[in-house]
Write an enzyme that holds these catalytic residues in place. Structure first.
Site, PDB file in Angstrom:
ATOM      1  CB  VAL A  60       5.376  -7.579   1.578  1.00  0.00           C
ATOM      2  CG1 VAL A  60       4.607  -8.190   2.741  1.00  0.00           C
ATOM      3  CG2 VAL A  60       4.783  -6.218   1.238  1.00  0.00           C
TER       4      VAL A  60
ATOM      5  CE  LYS B 188      -4.939  -1.421   0.535  1.00  0.00           C
ATOM      6  NZ  LYS B 188      -4.093  -0.233   0.748  1.00  0.00           N
TER       7      LYS B 188
HETATM    8  N1  LIG Z   1       4.548  -2.699  -0.044  1.00  0.00           N
HETATM    9  C1  LIG Z   1       3.538  -2.534   0.802  1.00  0.00           C
HETATM   10  O1  LIG Z   1       3.589  -1.678   1.689  1.00  0.00           O
HETATM   11  C2  LIG Z   1       2.328  -3.410   0.703  1.00  0.00           C
HETATM   12  C3  LIG Z   1       1.311  -3.260   1.648  1.00  0.00           C
HETATM   13  C4  LIG Z   1       0.184  -4.105   1.585  1.00  0.00           C
HETATM   14  C5  LIG Z   1       0.099  -5.040   0.573  1.00  0.00           C
HETATM   15  N2  LIG Z   1       1.103  -5.136  -0.368  1.00  0.00           N
HETATM   16  C6  LIG Z   1       0.942  -6.147  -1.417  1.00  0.00           C
HETATM   17  O2  LIG Z   1       1.964  -7.114  -1.258  1.00  0.00           O
HETATM   18  C7  LIG Z   1       2.333  -7.663  -2.525  1.00  0.00           C
HETATM   19  C8  LIG Z   1       3.846  -7.499  -2.728  1.00  0.00           C
HETATM   20  O3  LIG Z   1       4.161  -6.129  -2.669  1.00  0.00           O
HETATM   21  P1  LIG Z   1       5.684  -5.638  -2.571  1.00  0.00           P
HETATM   22  O4  LIG Z   1       5.592  -4.186  -2.223  1.00  0.00           O
HETATM   23  O5  LIG Z   1       6.468  -6.558  -1.710  1.00  0.00           O
HETATM   24  O6  LIG Z   1       6.132  -5.787  -4.084  1.00  0.00           O
HETATM   25  P2  LIG Z   1       7.631  -5.691  -4.664  1.00  0.00           P
HETATM   26  O7  LIG Z   1       8.553  -5.089  -3.669  1.00  0.00           O
HETATM   27  O8  LIG Z   1       7.519  -5.053  -6.004  1.00  0.00           O
HETATM   28  O9  LIG Z   1       8.065  -7.217  -4.848  1.00  0.00           O
HETATM   29  C9  LIG Z   1       7.400  -8.051  -5.739  1.00  0.00           C
HETATM   30  C10 LIG Z   1       8.038  -9.417  -5.724  1.00  0.00           C
HETATM   31  O10 LIG Z   1       7.242 -10.260  -6.543  1.00  0.00           O
HETATM   32  C11 LIG Z   1       8.107 -11.048  -7.334  1.00  0.00           C
HETATM   33  N3  LIG Z   1       7.395 -11.501  -8.538  1.00  0.00           N
HETATM   34  C12 LIG Z   1       6.736 -10.762  -9.462  1.00  0.00           C
HETATM   35  N4  LIG Z   1       6.160 -11.577 -10.379  1.00  0.00           N
HETATM   36  C13 LIG Z   1       6.455 -12.845 -10.016  1.00  0.00           C
HETATM   37  C14 LIG Z   1       6.156 -14.118 -10.537  1.00  0.00           C
HETATM   38  N5  LIG Z   1       5.405 -14.265 -11.639  1.00  0.00           N
HETATM   39  N6  LIG Z   1       6.621 -15.219  -9.891  1.00  0.00           N
HETATM   40  C15 LIG Z   1       7.368 -15.107  -8.780  1.00  0.00           C
HETATM   41  N7  LIG Z   1       7.700 -13.910  -8.215  1.00  0.00           N
HETATM   42  C16 LIG Z   1       7.241 -12.798  -8.843  1.00  0.00           C
HETATM   43  C17 LIG Z   1       9.269 -10.134  -7.639  1.00  0.00           C
HETATM   44  O11 LIG Z   1      10.356 -10.934  -8.045  1.00  0.00           O
HETATM   45  P3  LIG Z   1      11.839 -10.343  -8.300  1.00  0.00           P
HETATM   46  O12 LIG Z   1      12.410 -10.142  -6.912  1.00  0.00           O
HETATM   47  O13 LIG Z   1      12.513 -11.409  -9.045  1.00  0.00           O
HETATM   48  O14 LIG Z   1      11.639  -9.058  -9.042  1.00  0.00           O
HETATM   49  C18 LIG Z   1       9.458  -9.467  -6.287  1.00  0.00           C
HETATM   50  O15 LIG Z   1      10.269 -10.261  -5.434  1.00  0.00           O
HETATM   51  C19 LIG Z   1       1.490  -6.905  -3.572  1.00  0.00           C
HETATM   52  O16 LIG Z   1       0.330  -7.643  -3.839  1.00  0.00           O
HETATM   53  C20 LIG Z   1       1.094  -5.614  -2.845  1.00  0.00           C
HETATM   54  O17 LIG Z   1      -0.135  -5.084  -3.301  1.00  0.00           O
HETATM   55  C21 LIG Z   1       2.205  -4.355  -0.314  1.00  0.00           C
END
Ligand SMILES: NC(=O)c1ccc[n+]([C@@H]2O[C@H](COP(=O)([O-])OP(=O)(O)OC[C@H]3O[C@@H](n4cnc5c(N)ncnc54)[C@H](OP(=O)(O)O)[C@@H]3O)[C@@H](O)[C@H]2O)c1
Length: 410
Positions: free
Chosen positions: A16, A198
């Site tokens: 995201v 949600k």
């Molecule tokens: N993916 C979807 O379709 C979707 C839809 C709706 C909502 N969401 C929500 O959006 C959020 C992000 O999802 P995502 O799919 O983008 O996750 P993701 O692809 O797994 O990316 C997570 C990111 O968070 C970073 N991170 C983790 N712990 C951290 C910390 N303590 N400090 C700083 N950065 C940290 C990671 O860093 P690194 O890059 O260094 O690993 C990575 O860049 C979640 O809450 C999820 O529930 C996602």
């Protein structure tokens, strides 16, 4: 407070976070720019200049130039600390983290009240579908009767791949993860916990009911048996993971997440792949249906973008319905649900828990099942619900009041 130039501190550069960066590049009219990005893993290759990144959250939180924090990390506990700190420091926050929000909603609402600082989270429920702001602003509590929907993109992707494309469960889950639809911890999706988180947000904005996730019954898709799949096929129905919140005629609310048999003509039957769909039922407008992508980089980033835009004209949630006098509370013991229970040889449902058993079949070759009516609270408390080999699917009928309310004669 009106903010026209948004100077963003971004937490997370995953699916995201990168989606948001790309979307902002294509939206110059918003006058928003990312000033700094905090991430976790020092070894990862980044597509942007190294100077933009930091591994220290305080580089963002303590920077007075960064007026808005966008929190897009996959660690709900750390996200909670970041969001709380940002709000106390007077920085507006946009987040997509439904787990963090659902677990801390009362405190986060109170901090917003005390600080006057906005926290927006359209992307946290149904990703690209604009449901939170619509529920908050458009639908009046007195008119809204129910919200019912498919609100988890990964499980819908998995169920679609299994039923339409004949894929095995494990392959469908792996593909959902590859495509960036699944949570980092897939149990959140497949056990129904993400949909439940949600539903907590929908309850607050639809009905003004602030509840803890653990107050809600959530059954995921891992217990859907072959017997249940065959039952659905024989009846010409489709199994979907459906979240529902319904106002009961006698007062109170029934809400749950359950695998559900959906009739082919129902709006939710046509929601496939990672799409989400939400049906609002209201007294005067009747049924309205939102359909759109419920996961993925750009669809989720589009909701974050919309929240950023809303900040520029000083928008914040008023939580009007929570503050209204007669807000509604959960009443699971006042609600009933019709279910199909499939089971093996190790455990069986206790028939005494049901107010009516409609059908029962025990077959060494075809498996065992019963269909019946049970109180929602009773189902949530039933020890057999979590026993090995037991699976529960809601029949194609809405949650309803346990005691029939006499019809008014005109
Ligand atoms: N993916 C979807 O379709 C979707 C839809 C709706 C909502 N969401 C929500 O959006 C959020 C992000 O999802 P995502 O799919 O983008 O996750 P993701 O692809 O797994 O990316 C997570 C990111 O968070 C970073 N991170 C983790 N712990 C951290 C910390 N303590 N400090 C700083 N950065 C940290 C990671 O860093 P690194 O890059 O260094 O690993 C990575 O860049 C979640 O809450 C999820 O529930 C996602």
């Amino acid at each position: 407070m009106t903010r026209t130039n948004l100077h963003i501190g971004l937490f997370g550069f995953g699916v995201v976070g990168q989606g948001l960066h790309a979307v902002l590049e294509r939206t110059p009219g918003l006058r928003a720019r990312i000033g700094r990005i905090a991430v976790k893993n020092r070894q990862k290759h980044r597509s942007l200049p190294a100077g933009l990144f930091t591994f220290d959250k305080n580089d963002l939180l303590a920077d007075p130039d960064l007026t808005v924090i966008v929190e897009l990390i996959d660690d709900a506990d750390e996200a909670y600390l970041i969001v709380k700190e940002a709000l106390w420091r007077g920085k507006a926050v946009v987040t997509a983290n439904k787990k963090m929000l659902a677990e801390h909603l009362p405190e986060l609402i109170e901090i917003q009240r005390q600080t006057g600082t906005p926290l927006l989270y359209e992307a946290a429920a149904c990703a690209s579908l604009p449901v939170i702001r619509n529920l908050e602003e458009y639908y009046d509590t007195d008119l809204l009767e129910s919200v019912e929907g498919i609100i988890n993109g990964s499980t819908n992707y998995i169920l679609t791949a299994m039923s339409r494309d004949g894929q095995p469960y494990a392959a469908a889950l792996a593909r959902a993860q590859e495509l960036g639809f699944a949570e980092s911890n897939p149990a959140l999706d497949v056990e129904g916990f993400d949909a439940r988180n949600k539903l907590v947000l929908l309850l607050a904005h639809a009905f003004g009911a602030v509840v803890a996730p653990t107050d809600l019954l959530a059954v995921g898709i891992t217990g859907i048996s072959e017997r249940a799949t065959a039952y659905a096929r024989e009846q010409g129905l489709i199994i979907k993971l459906v979240a529902e919140a319904r106002r009961l005629p006698g007062g109170g609310l029934a809400a749950a997440v359950l695998p559900t048999l959906v009739r082919p003509g129902h709006e939710l039957a046509g929601v496939h792949d990672e799409f989400n769909g939400l049906v609002m039922q209201s007294g005067f407008a009747d049924r309205q249906f939102f359909l759109g992508r419920g996961a993925g980089a750009f669809p989720t980033a589009s909701a974050v973008l919309s929240d950023l835009s809303a900040l520029t004209y000083g928008y914040r949630y008023a939580y009007k319905k929570i503050h209204q006098h007669a807000h509604l509370a959960l009443a699971p013991d006042a609600a009933e649900v019709d279910v199909l229970v499939t089971f093996g040889t190790e455990a069986a449902p206790d028939k005494a828990d049901f107010s009516a058993v409609h059908e029962e079949l025990r077959s060494a070759t075809r498996g065992n099942y019963l269909t019946g009516t049970i109180g929602l609270g009773q189902l949530a408390r039933a020890a057999w619900l979590r026993a090995p080999g037991v699976g529960v699917v809601r029949l194609a009928a809405p949650l309803r009041a346990a005691v029939a309310v006499p019809e008014l004669v005109a």
